[in-house]
Scaffold this motif. Structure first.
Motif, PDB file in Angstrom:
ATOM      1  N   ALA A  24       0.838  -1.209   0.000  1.00  0.00           N
ATOM      2  CA  ALA A  24       0.000   0.000   0.000  1.00  0.00           C
ATOM      3  C   ALA A  24       0.870   1.254   0.000  1.00  0.00           C
ATOM      4  N   ALA A  25       1.932   1.258   0.814  1.00  0.00           N
ATOM      5  CA  ALA A  25       2.827   2.411   0.861  1.00  0.00           C
ATOM      6  C   ALA A  25       3.533   2.612  -0.476  1.00  0.00           C
ATOM      7  N   GLY A  26       4.003   1.506  -1.073  1.00  0.00           N
ATOM      8  CA  GLY A  26       4.679   1.609  -2.368  1.00  0.00           C
ATOM      9  C   GLY A  26       3.748   2.100  -3.453  1.00  0.00           C
ATOM     10  N   ALA A  27       2.506   1.581  -3.498  1.00  0.00           N
ATOM     11  CA  ALA A  27       1.546   2.004  -4.518  1.00  0.00           C
ATOM     12  C   ALA A  27       1.174   3.474  -4.346  1.00  0.00           C
ATOM     13  N   ALA A  28       1.030   3.910  -3.090  1.00  0.00           N
ATOM     14  CA  ALA A  28       0.691   5.315  -2.838  1.00  0.00           C
ATOM     15  C   ALA A  28       1.810   6.241  -3.308  1.00  0.00           C
ATOM     16  N   CYS A  29       3.038   5.868  -3.042  1.00  0.00           N
ATOM     17  CA  CYS A  29       4.167   6.691  -3.480  1.00  0.00           C
ATOM     18  C   CYS A  29       4.326   6.662  -4.999  1.00  0.00           C
ATOM     19  N   GLY A  30       4.056   5.515  -5.605  1.00  0.00           N
ATOM     20  CA  GLY A  30       4.054   5.447  -7.063  1.00  0.00           C
ATOM     21  C   GLY A  30       2.989   6.345  -7.660  1.00  0.00           C
ATOM     22  N   THR A  31       1.843   6.443  -6.987  1.00  0.00           N
ATOM     23  CA  THR A  31       0.776   7.339  -7.434  1.00  0.00           C
ATOM     24  C   THR A  31       1.230   8.795  -7.375  1.00  0.00           C
ATOM     25  N   LEU A  32       1.932   9.169  -6.299  1.00  0.00           N
ATOM     26  CA  LEU A  32       2.484  10.525  -6.201  1.00  0.00           C
ATOM     27  C   LEU A  32       3.441  10.814  -7.359  1.00  0.00           C
ATOM     28  N   PHE A  33       4.267   9.837  -7.676  1.00  0.00           N
ATOM     29  CA  PHE A  33       5.241  10.001  -8.758  1.00  0.00           C
ATOM     30  C   PHE A  33       4.543  10.234 -10.101  1.00  0.00           C
ATOM     31  N   LEU A  34       3.571   9.395 -10.430  1.00  0.00           N
ATOM     32  CA  LEU A  34       2.882   9.501 -11.718  1.00  0.00           C
ATOM     33  C   LEU A  34       2.022  10.760 -11.791  1.00  0.00           C
ATOM     34  N   GLY A  35       1.330  11.071 -10.701  1.00  0.00           N
ATOM     35  CA  GLY A  35       0.523  12.287 -10.683  1.00  0.00           C
ATOM     36  C   GLY A  35       1.375  13.540 -10.834  1.00  0.00           C
ATOM     37  N   GLY A  36       2.545  13.548 -10.193  1.00  0.00           N
ATOM     38  CA  GLY A  36       3.451  14.684 -10.322  1.00  0.00           C
ATOM     39  C   GLY A  36       3.964  14.845 -11.744  1.00  0.00           C
ATOM     40  N   VAL A  88      10.663   6.551  -3.009  1.00  0.00           N
ATOM     41  CA  VAL A  88      10.137   5.690  -1.945  1.00  0.00           C
ATOM     42  C   VAL A  88       9.524   4.426  -2.538  1.00  0.00           C
ATOM     43  N   TYR A  89       8.832   4.556  -3.679  1.00  0.00           N
ATOM     44  CA  TYR A  89       8.290   3.361  -4.344  1.00  0.00           C
ATOM     45  C   TYR A  89       9.413   2.369  -4.654  1.00  0.00           C
ATOM     46  N   ALA A  90      10.501   2.877  -5.273  1.00  0.00           N
ATOM     47  CA  ALA A  90      11.601   1.994  -5.646  1.00  0.00           C
ATOM     48  C   ALA A  90      12.249   1.363  -4.414  1.00  0.00           C
ATOM     49  N   LEU A  91      12.442   2.149  -3.369  1.00  0.00           N
ATOM     50  CA  LEU A  91      13.068   1.620  -2.161  1.00  0.00           C
ATOM     51  C   LEU A  91      12.163   0.605  -1.460  1.00  0.00           C
ATOM     52  N   VAL A  92      10.855   0.885  -1.446  1.00  0.00           N
ATOM     53  CA  VAL A  92       9.918  -0.056  -0.818  1.00  0.00           C
ATOM     54  C   VAL A  92       9.868  -1.362  -1.603  1.00  0.00           C
ATOM     55  N   ALA A  93       9.878  -1.255  -2.944  1.00  0.00           N
ATOM     56  CA  ALA A  93       9.875  -2.464  -3.768  1.00  0.00           C
ATOM     57  C   ALA A  93      11.118  -3.302  -3.516  1.00  0.00           C
ATOM     58  N   SER A  94      12.276  -2.635  -3.416  1.00  0.00           N
ATOM     59  CA  SER A  94      13.520  -3.356  -3.149  1.00  0.00           C
ATOM     60  C   SER A  94      13.514  -3.963  -1.748  1.00  0.00           C
ATOM     61  N   LEU A  95      13.069  -3.166  -0.759  1.00  0.00           N
ATOM     62  CA  LEU A  95      13.020  -3.654   0.615  1.00  0.00           C
ATOM     63  C   LEU A  95      12.052  -4.828   0.758  1.00  0.00           C
ATOM     64  N   GLY A  96      10.905  -4.732   0.073  1.00  0.00           N
ATOM     65  CA  GLY A  96       9.922  -5.811   0.149  1.00  0.00           C
ATOM     66  C   GLY A  96      10.463  -7.129  -0.369  1.00  0.00           C
ATOM     67  N   TYR A  97      11.262  -7.043  -1.438  1.00  0.00           N
ATOM     68  CA  TYR A  97      11.820  -8.278  -2.002  1.00  0.00           C
ATOM     69  C   TYR A  97      12.877  -8.883  -1.071  1.00  0.00           C
ATOM     70  N   SER A  99      13.382  -8.408   2.083  1.00  0.00           N
ATOM     71  CA  SER A  99      12.881  -8.809   3.401  1.00  0.00           C
ATOM     72  C   SER A  99      11.946 -10.004   3.317  1.00  0.00           C
ATOM     73  N   GLY A 100      11.573 -10.382   2.095  1.00  0.00           N
ATOM     74  CA  GLY A 100      10.679 -11.515   1.904  1.00  0.00           C
ATOM     75  C   GLY A 100       9.218 -11.203   2.169  1.00  0.00           C
ATOM     76  N   LEU A 101       8.868  -9.939   2.331  1.00  0.00           N
ATOM     77  CA  LEU A 101       7.476  -9.573   2.617  1.00  0.00           C
ATOM     78  C   LEU A 101       6.609  -9.583   1.365  1.00  0.00           C
ATOM     79  N   SER A 102       7.146  -9.029   0.255  1.00  0.00           N
ATOM     80  CA  SER A 102       6.364  -8.973  -0.980  1.00  0.00           C
ATOM     81  C   SER A 102       7.274  -8.614  -2.144  1.00  0.00           C
ATOM     82  N   SER A 103       7.002  -9.229  -3.280  1.00  0.00           N
ATOM     83  CA  SER A 103       7.733  -8.886  -4.510  1.00  0.00           C
ATOM     84  C   SER A 103       6.778  -8.389  -5.589  1.00  0.00           C
ATOM     85  N   SER A 104       5.544  -8.055  -5.194  1.00  0.00           N
ATOM     86  CA  SER A 104       4.528  -7.660  -6.176  1.00  0.00           C
ATOM     87  C   SER A 104       4.799  -6.293  -6.792  1.00  0.00           C
ATOM     88  N   LEU A 105       5.650  -5.470  -6.157  1.00  0.00           N
ATOM     89  CA  LEU A 105       5.949  -4.144  -6.705  1.00  0.00           C
ATOM     90  C   LEU A 105       7.083  -4.176  -7.722  1.00  0.00           C
TER      91      LEU A 105
END
Length: 280
Positions: A24-36, A88-97, A99-105
């Motif tokens: 959710a945090a990664g998607a929200a930050c990606g939304t900020l990036f695209l909207g900007g 933040v999107y890129a860092l969250v995506a990397s951290l998620g992978y 840390s084993g929490l999620s690789s969907s980003l």
């Protein structure tokens, strides 16, 4: 970009419902990036200034009454937020992978480990770039008087703030014309509209910005809150018609910078494009 941003909002909502906070945090930050990026595109096209900006005000100082046209604050702020959101999107995506929490980003169709590493590096670079844009972007204004024009440019560095104060009377200005500054970025050339004020006498080196030349002041048109074409035409009329200069010092002078209706501007732009095409 805004369509993709809307999709990002949907992804963030779905992740919140599923209690996947990292996604959710990664998607929200990606939304900020695209909207900007979408807003930046509108700004580059000149569609973000359909009316007279409220920040254009009348001023009264040692040189008399005039019009104050400040720099845009929204453009560097939006770009800064957009870059930080993408970081933040890129860092969250990397951290998620890792840390084993999620690789969907992570982008699909690529090797996950290398993608996560690349996104982490890109995220750090984008974060530093976004902070620099927000903190170090130049701030200033142009003041138009019946007697001449004054440019104040404030520059922030890591250690100090400096102000370049440049004034030229209308009699010292030889020509007011439109120009452009071309910035080469890989395979893409970015064109920045410039209002050039050619002067009879050389400009002191301490009064110049990096866009000025020895005998020309450069006003980067898109960095000011005034609509660029209206801004250029006002300066040109004041230079060529001395009888009109007194209007700048009267109450309500800011109305001189009220742009035409957006439909009129678009229609005029199409006519100019058709004329250029027929001449070529």
């Amino acid at each position: 970009m805004w369509t993709l941003a809307a999709i990002g909002v949907g992804m963030a909502v779905q992740a919140l419902i599923a209690e996947s906070w990292l996604v959710a945090a990664g998607a929200a930050c990606g939304t900020l990036f695209l909207g900007g990026l979408g807003w930046t595109g509108l700004s580059a096209a000149g569609l973000d200034s359909p009316k007279l900006a409220r920040r254009i005000v009348e001023c009264d100082d040692s040189r008399g009454r005039g019009i104050r046209v400040p720099n845009r604050m929204a453009s560097p702020l939006v770009l800064s937020v957009s870059l930080c959101g993408g970081a933040v999107y890129a860092l969250v995506a990397s951290l998620g992978y890792y840390s084993g929490l999620s690789s969907s980003l992570l982008p699909s169709g690529r090797e996950a480990n290398s993608s996560a590493t690349l996104l982490g590096i890109v995220g750090l670079v984008a974060l530093v770039s976004g902070l620099c844009v927000g903190l170090l972007s130049p701030r200033g204004e142009v003041r138009i008087y019946p007697s001449g024009i004054r440019r104040l440019t404030r520059r922030l560095s890591m250690f100090k703030s400096t102000t370049l104060d440049t004034y030229r009377s209308w009699e010292e200005i030889e020509i007011v014309c439109a120009d452009e500054e071309i910035v080469h970025s890989g395979a893409v050339d970015v064109h920045h509209p410039v209002i050039k004020l050619g002067t009879f006498d050389p400009i002191n080196l301490k009064e110049r910005t990096k866009f000025d030349t020895e005998r020309a002041l450069a006003l980067m048109a898109r960095t000011y809150v005034a609509e660029p074409h209206t801004f250029l035409e006002l300066l040109r009329r004041l230079h060529e018609q001395p009888d009109l200069r007194s209007d700048v010092g009267r109450p309500g002078a800011r109305e001189l910078l009220r742009p035409p209706a957006l439909r009129t501007r678009l229609k005029s732009g199409r006519k100019e494009k058709n004329v250029d095409g027929s001449e070529s």
